[in-house]
Enzyme design. Structure first.
Site, PDB file in Angstrom:
ATOM      1  N   ASN A  32       0.839  -1.187   0.000  1.00 12.86           N
ATOM      2  CA  ASN A  32       0.000   0.000   0.000  1.00 12.86           C
ATOM      3  C   ASN A  32       0.880   1.244   0.000  1.00 12.86           C
ATOM      4  O   ASN A  32       1.945   1.259   0.610  1.00 12.86           O
ATOM      5  CB  ASN A  32      -0.903  -0.004   1.237  1.00 12.86           C
ATOM      6  CG  ASN A  32      -1.955   1.094   1.189  1.00 12.86           C
ATOM      7  OD1 ASN A  32      -1.673   2.248   1.480  1.00 12.86           O
ATOM      8  ND2 ASN A  32      -3.170   0.727   0.813  1.00 12.86           N
ATOM      9  N   HIS A  33       0.416   2.282  -0.678  1.00 13.78           N
ATOM     10  CA  HIS A  33       1.227   3.492  -0.802  1.00 13.78           C
ATOM     11  C   HIS A  33       1.442   4.162   0.553  1.00 13.78           C
ATOM     12  O   HIS A  33       2.358   4.980   0.709  1.00 13.78           O
ATOM     13  CB  HIS A  33       0.554   4.465  -1.766  1.00 13.78           C
ATOM     14  CG  HIS A  33       1.473   5.499  -2.316  1.00 13.78           C
ATOM     15  ND1 HIS A  33       1.843   6.621  -1.614  1.00 13.78           N
ATOM     16  CD2 HIS A  33       2.124   5.582  -3.494  1.00 13.78           C
ATOM     17  CE1 HIS A  33       2.674   7.351  -2.327  1.00 13.78           C
ATOM     18  NE2 HIS A  33       2.858   6.741  -3.479  1.00 13.78           N
ATOM     19  N   SER A  34       0.634   3.837   1.545  1.00 11.23           N
ATOM     20  CA  SER A  34       0.827   4.426   2.867  1.00 11.23           C
ATOM     21  C   SER A  34       2.120   3.951   3.524  1.00 11.23           C
ATOM     22  O   SER A  34       2.591   4.573   4.482  1.00 11.23           O
ATOM     23  CB  SER A  34      -0.356   4.079   3.778  1.00 11.23           C
ATOM     24  OG  SER A  34      -0.475   2.674   3.950  1.00 11.23           O
TER      25      SER A  34
END
Length: 358
Positions: A92-94
């Site tokens: 996930n980009h987080s």
């Protein structure tokens, strides 16, 4: 110890917050089993390329399990045309931006010649900012002129951006995505270009690497659509691309130790700008005319290679490899046209005049 997103309360907003958790590496590292494809790829690496593409396409349609930290590493023990083994990061980009994660991955490796030492990255070259010796009237007028040009270009771009959702629509072509395209899985394909070929074209016609890459994309798109329309391209096609530009002061991949150093100019996270660029779809008699479109954007390359990555919806573009072939072919014909001009360019350099390309 790592962190996972959890619902902070039961309100209708469903706010998420990070909570600490323990990491079980067996849940995050996946060893794929290519089966008989592995033996076939040993004889024909193209089989391995297709296996990796199909595998990543499957990952694009799968969801990460948010009951644990949202990252996975998939090891594909299969030979491809460019590697003996492939690792695919699904996260996930987080977890971080791409540049920071690449710096972290780089810090986890060691030199093959000296396993105890970390590899080094080439220093990012920065062009020195010219400083005027004295701030005279001429310098002041130049500054005013540049500011007016900047203001005018900004005004035009804002007008075009506002006009886009109102009436300035792109031409509906055969390969335009249908409604709901953002929810469909994508296929990721790639092709490697030689940076030396791009530089040869750039030096011949006096443009930038970005000009050459956009010109090659324009030529490839023209060739691709011409084939779809049976050789008869519709007139006055309006096709625009949304270009993302890195506006960080220091771009590229930096050593993790430098990024973590206090006062470092290498910042974490993304700082990007974007703008709309019209891609001319037409047939040019001179292949180099495709590259004569002024543009400034950031291009990442690895050593003497440039990686072209295309992500497509297969319902709209069922043959993405043909488009990559068109890009490769466009670069080659542009290189051939540039090579035919090199002898005459060398002769012209003996004449004491200044030549400029439009």
């Amino acid at each position: 110890m790592s962190f996972i997103p959890k619902v902070a309360d039961n309100s209708w907003r469903q706010k998420l917050r990070w909570v600490p958790t323990k990491v079980n590496l067996d849940e995050h590292i996946v060893l794929a089993d290519p089966g008989p494809k592995s033996a076939e790829a040993a004889r024909d690496p193209n089989v391995g390329d297709l296996y990796v593409e199909n595998y990543t396409a499957g990952l694009c349609s799968s969801q990460l399990d948010y009951s644990r930290p949202p990252w996975e590493v998939h090891i594909l023990p299969i030979r491809t045309s460019e590697a003996a083994c492939v690792a695919v990061f699904h996260l996930n980009h987080s977890m971080g931006d791409g540049t920071s994660l690449m710096s972290l991955l780089h810090a986890c490796t060691h030199r093959t010649s000296d396993p105890e030492s970390l590899p080094s990255l080439p220093k990012t070259r920065r062009h020195p900012t010219p400083v005027a010796a004295n701030f005279g009237p001429f310098i002041f007028l130049c500054w005013i002129w540049n500011f007016l040009i900047y203001l005018w270009n900004t005004l035009i771009e804002v007008i075009l951006l506002v006009s886009t959702p109102i009436y300035l629509k792109d031409t509906k072509i055969l390969n335009m995505g249908k409604e709901g395209i953002e929810y469909r899985p994508r296929r990721i394909v790639h092709r490697t270009l030689c940076l030396d070929d791009i530089i040869t074209i750039k030096n011949t016609i006096g443009c930038t690497i970005n000009d050459v890459l956009v010109g090659a994309t324009s030529a490839a798109l023209s060739r691709y659509l011409s084939r779809k329309y049976g050789g008869l391209l519709p007139k006055q096609l309006l096709i625009r691309a949304a270009l993302v530009v890195n506006i960080l002061r220091i771009s590229g991949i930096n050593d993790l130790s430098y990024m973590m150093k206090e006062g470092s100019e290498a910042k974490w996270g993304n700082r990007i700008g974007h703008f709309l660029l019209r891609l001319p779809v037409l047939k040019c008699e001179d292949p180099l005319d495709y590259a004569r479109n002024p543009l400034t954007m950031q291009v990442q390359s690895y050593l003497n290679k440039i990686k072209v990555v295309v992500q497509v919806d297969e319902q709209a573009i069922p043959d993405p490899h043909r488009f990559l072939d068109d890009i490769t072919h466009s670069v080659q014909i542009m290189k051939g046209a540039a090579a035919s001009l090199i002898p005459s360019s060398r002769n012209l350099q003996k004449v004491p005049i200044v030549l400029s390309s439009s």
